[in-house]
Scaffold this motif. Structure first.
Motif, PDB file in Angstrom:
ATOM      1  N   LEU A  69      50.898  82.139  55.614  1.00 52.92           N
ATOM      2  CA  LEU A  69      51.041  83.454  56.231  1.00 52.92           C
ATOM      3  C   LEU A  69      49.696  84.153  56.147  1.00 52.92           C
ATOM      4  N   ASN A  70      49.211  84.662  57.274  1.00 56.22           N
ATOM      5  CA  ASN A  70      47.915  85.324  57.287  1.00 56.22           C
ATOM      6  C   ASN A  70      47.985  86.589  58.136  1.00 56.22           C
ATOM      7  N   ILE A  71      47.388  87.654  57.645  1.00 51.02           N
ATOM      8  CA  ILE A  71      47.311  88.915  58.384  1.00 51.02           C
ATOM      9  C   ILE A  71      45.840  89.238  58.599  1.00 51.02           C
ATOM     10  N   THR A  72      45.465  89.413  59.846  1.00 52.93           N
ATOM     11  CA  THR A  72      44.113  89.829  60.221  1.00 52.93           C
ATOM     12  C   THR A  72      44.210  91.217  60.827  1.00 52.93           C
ATOM     13  N   PHE A  73      43.544  92.175  60.226  1.00 46.08           N
ATOM     14  CA  PHE A  73      43.614  93.533  60.756  1.00 46.08           C
ATOM     15  C   PHE A  73      42.233  94.175  60.739  1.00 46.08           C
TER      16      PHE A  73
END
Length: 403
Positions: free
Chosen positions: A389-393
């Motif tokens: 799971l990866n979040i790029t913001f």
């Protein structure tokens, strides 16, 4: 005298499990007992679902840690953050016996930004390797039928990589980059027998550097081609080692430093190529890791140079939007850098995933299935399923900084 060894189980800080498998010889020990441990296959970034390919991949919103030169398409108006976590389930088998384990950990954090119009940077941390095993042995006592001596061998710990990436766009098509950082961590190994415990603790650290190049070809038509190269030299790992001995039957103990063999990070060379159309990205990577500077203290084990080949693709569902949902997949094949009694181990990996845009951010999910394929049946078989799971913001810069 025949020994009976329980097949070791990979552990993590969040999970342990019991073992029930009995094997017949020490060729069933995992690679994590040796060297610097089991190398992290990836850092679980936005494109983990395509097998973590990236040497030739330079895309907007992608913090590429596989090629330090391929980050010059980063949004220049934002600080870009990547936060990731992973979980895995592994199943081990030997002949007709089976065991399993589960693990989960945060696995990356990075921040990227444009320093100057042609200078881009990333600061981050990610796993480099992990060590985790439990081995229980049962040895018959000579001259005493029905009597056995039991021993327990355990290992925990791992290494993390902290780095700073700098990339420079020399022209519109040519970029160069460099990663500089440290690899740090502690590995603990213990042996327990009849109330006596010997523990070996090794704090490791090494300077880390790799270099990259990325070039985009000037092609006519809708297809765009790019290529990338990476190189990392072999550097020595420094150790601070401590040995502790204790015995439940006596108050005497030992606590002292000890000497171990020199260890080195492997020399790494990689090359990649990518082809991009309006909807598709197809890319392939080849990686070579040279372990020849390392030697083993185990007679039954030696190091082998490692080859990895990965092929993957991305499908953009709506290319007319500035940010669109992306589907991805990939396949890879590699060999282990550990050779146990001339038994060769290979790995086949199949990956799939999706990346969803959320305003200036991306939520990415990737799944990988890995199957260990061995040259001999006397080697333990492993299959592993993992999720990333990866979040790029992004955080917009002040208007005064955009001028």
């Amino acid at each position: 005298m025949k020994q009976h060894h329980r097949i070791p189980l990979m552990l993590c800080s969040l999970c342990t499990a019991s073992l029930s498998i009995i094997a017949q010889n020490t060729t069933n020990l995992p690679t994590s007992m040796y060297g610097v441990g089991e190398l992290s296959a990836s850092d679980g970034g936005r494109y983990a679902g395509m097998g973590n390919i990236g040497i030739a991949l330079n895309r907007t919103g992608f913090q590429n840690t596989l090629n330090p030169a391929a980050i010059t398409r980063m949004d220049s108006t934002c600080f870009i953050f990547d936060v990731g976590a992973s979980a895995s389930y592994a199943r081990y088998s030997f002949q007709n016996e089976h065991s399993s384990s589960a693990s989960g950990n945060p696995n990356r954090f990075s921040m990227g930004f444009r320093v100057l119009p042609r200078w881009y940077a990333i600061v981050g941390a990610s796993p480099y390797s992990s060590v985790g095993y439990v081995i229980q042995t049962e040895e018959p006592v000579e001259g005493m039928p029905g009597s056995y001596t039991y021993s327990l061998f355990e290992g925990t710990g791992g290494l993390y990589r902290c780095y700073v990436t700098n990339a420079f766009a020399l022209t519109k098509r040519l970029s160069v980059g460099i990663n500089l950082g440290m690899i740090l961590g502690t590995v603990t190994q213990s042996e327990t027998q009849e109330g006596a415990i010997v523990e070996y603790e090794s704090s490791k650290r090494a300077f880390y550097a790799d270099f990259g190049l990325h070039y985009e070809f000037n092609t006519a038509g809708r297809r765009k081609w790019a290529a990338g190269l990476v190189f990392a030299p072999s550097l020595q790992i420094n150790h601070d080692n401590n040995l502790t001995y204790s015995n439940s039957s006596t108050s005497e103990g030992v606590d002292k430093s000890y000497h171990s063999r020199k260890q080195y990070l492997p020399m790494h060379m990689g090359a990649g190529v990518s082809m991009t159309t309006e909807r598709w990205v197809v890319t392939a990577d080849y990686n070579y890791m040279d372990w020849s500077r390392n030697t083993s203290s185990y007679a039954s084990m030696k190091y082998e140079n490692q080859h990895k080949l990965n092929i993957g693709g991305i499908y953009t569902t709506n290319p007319r939007l500035p940010r669109s949902t992306e589907l991805m997949g990939g396949v890879g094949f590699s060999n282990s850098y550990i050779n146990l009694r001339d038994g060769k181990m290979h790995y086949l990996e199949v990956s799939g995933g999706v990346s969803f845009p959320i305003r200036y951010s991306y939520l990415s999910l990737g799944a990988t299935w890995r199957k260990q394929m061995n040259s001999r049946s006397s080697l333990m078989q492993e299959s592993r399923f993992s999720l990333n799971l990866n979040i790029t913001f992004g955080e917009r810069l002040a208007k005064s900084k955009l001028r």
